[in-house]
Design a protein around this motif. Structure first.
Motif, PDB file in Angstrom:
ATOM      1  N   ARG A  39     -13.797  -8.072   6.078  1.00  0.00           N
ATOM      2  CA  ARG A  39     -13.253  -7.054   5.191  1.00  0.00           C
ATOM      3  C   ARG A  39     -12.481  -5.992   5.967  1.00  0.00           C
ATOM      4  O   ARG A  39     -11.423  -5.530   5.530  1.00  0.00           O
ATOM      5  N   MET A  40     -13.010  -5.616   7.119  1.00  0.00           N
ATOM      6  CA  MET A  40     -12.326  -4.608   7.919  1.00  0.00           C
ATOM      7  C   MET A  40     -10.993  -5.138   8.444  1.00  0.00           C
ATOM      8  O   MET A  40      -9.998  -4.417   8.474  1.00  0.00           O
ATOM      9  N   ARG A  41     -10.957  -6.388   8.815  1.00  0.00           N
ATOM     10  CA  ARG A  41      -9.726  -6.964   9.354  1.00  0.00           C
ATOM     11  C   ARG A  41      -8.689  -7.200   8.261  1.00  0.00           C
ATOM     12  O   ARG A  41      -7.483  -7.121   8.525  1.00  0.00           O
ATOM     13  N   LYS A  42      -9.124  -7.460   7.038  1.00  0.00           N
ATOM     14  CA  LYS A  42      -8.186  -7.667   5.938  1.00  0.00           C
ATOM     15  C   LYS A  42      -7.432  -6.387   5.602  1.00  0.00           C
ATOM     16  O   LYS A  42      -6.308  -6.446   5.096  1.00  0.00           O
ATOM     17  N   ARG A  43      -8.045  -5.235   5.868  1.00  0.00           N
ATOM     18  CA  ARG A  43      -7.380  -3.971   5.577  1.00  0.00           C
ATOM     19  C   ARG A  43      -6.119  -3.824   6.418  1.00  0.00           C
ATOM     20  O   ARG A  43      -5.111  -3.309   5.946  1.00  0.00           O
TER      21      ARG A  43
END
Length: 205
Positions: free
Chosen positions: A131-135
């Motif tokens: 989720r953090m990398r998708k941001r």
């Protein structure tokens, strides 16, 4: 009738802001307190909507003046909640929601012991990373620092009254709204809200 103060915290990437925004759209009785921050806006963020963006010198001046209800250094940047964003709303009977970290939550509890705390957890470490990398809004160095801090942040979940695991978004939103509703039905709150009714129901012949 004083409003209820809700504190919502989570590690970065757990979906806190998305859940909060969905709940605010559903429950008109809760208003969001917009925090101050010394960091620069991220892509898509707007001043006075997502945060009050101020410089570090201005933030330091506000700390010195005692303007903050709570404040903390988070990932190298200052974040805080101004008193004027909270106290007038509570005094007017509106419920106020604070999106803050565990450090700020600890400060708030010393001033408002009956605040209702909610901590949001991701369903797994892998999901949090994804989720953090998708941001895609932070540099690799910043992202690595946030991931390293996530475990420390999550270790403070026990300081909160409720815990929501954000595995299915709609379910998490339902659970958050249920906490709002249940908090308003607490005996001490209902005793104040329906004082005349209860007196009338209990009076003798």
């Amino acid at each position: 009738m004083r409003g209820t103060l809700f504190i919502v915290a989570a590690p970065s990437g757990a979906g806190k802001s998305s859940i909060v925004n969905a709940c605010l759209a559903r429950d008109a009785n809760v208003c969001l307190s917009i925090s101050y921050t010394s960091r620069a806006p991220r892509p898509g963020e707007r001043h006075d909507e997502h945060y009050h963006f101020v410089g570090k010198d201005e933030f330091a001046r506000m700390i010195e003046a005692g303007d903050f209800f709570e404040h903390a250094l988070v990932h190298g940047d200052w974040k805080g909640t101004a008193r004027q964003s909270v106290e007038p709303q509570l005094a007017a009977g509106r419920d106020v929601l604070l999106e803050i970290d565990w450090q700020g939550a600890r400060q708030v509890r010393t001033q408002v012991p009956d605040a209702v705390g909610v901590f949001i957890l991701p369903p797994s470490r892998r999901a949090l990373d994804e989720r953090m990398r998708k941001r895609g809004q932070d540099s690799e160095a910043v992202m690595a620092r946030r991931l390293a801090a996530a475990r420390e942040e999550m270790s403070h979940y026990a300081e909160f009254d409720y815990v929501i695991v954000n595995e299915h978004f709609d379910t998490a939103v339902d659970e958050m709204c249920a906490i709002f509703a249940a908090s308003r039905l607490r005996r001490e709150v209902q005793a104040q809200r329906h004082r005349e009714l209860i007196a009338a129901l209990l009076e003798g012949e």
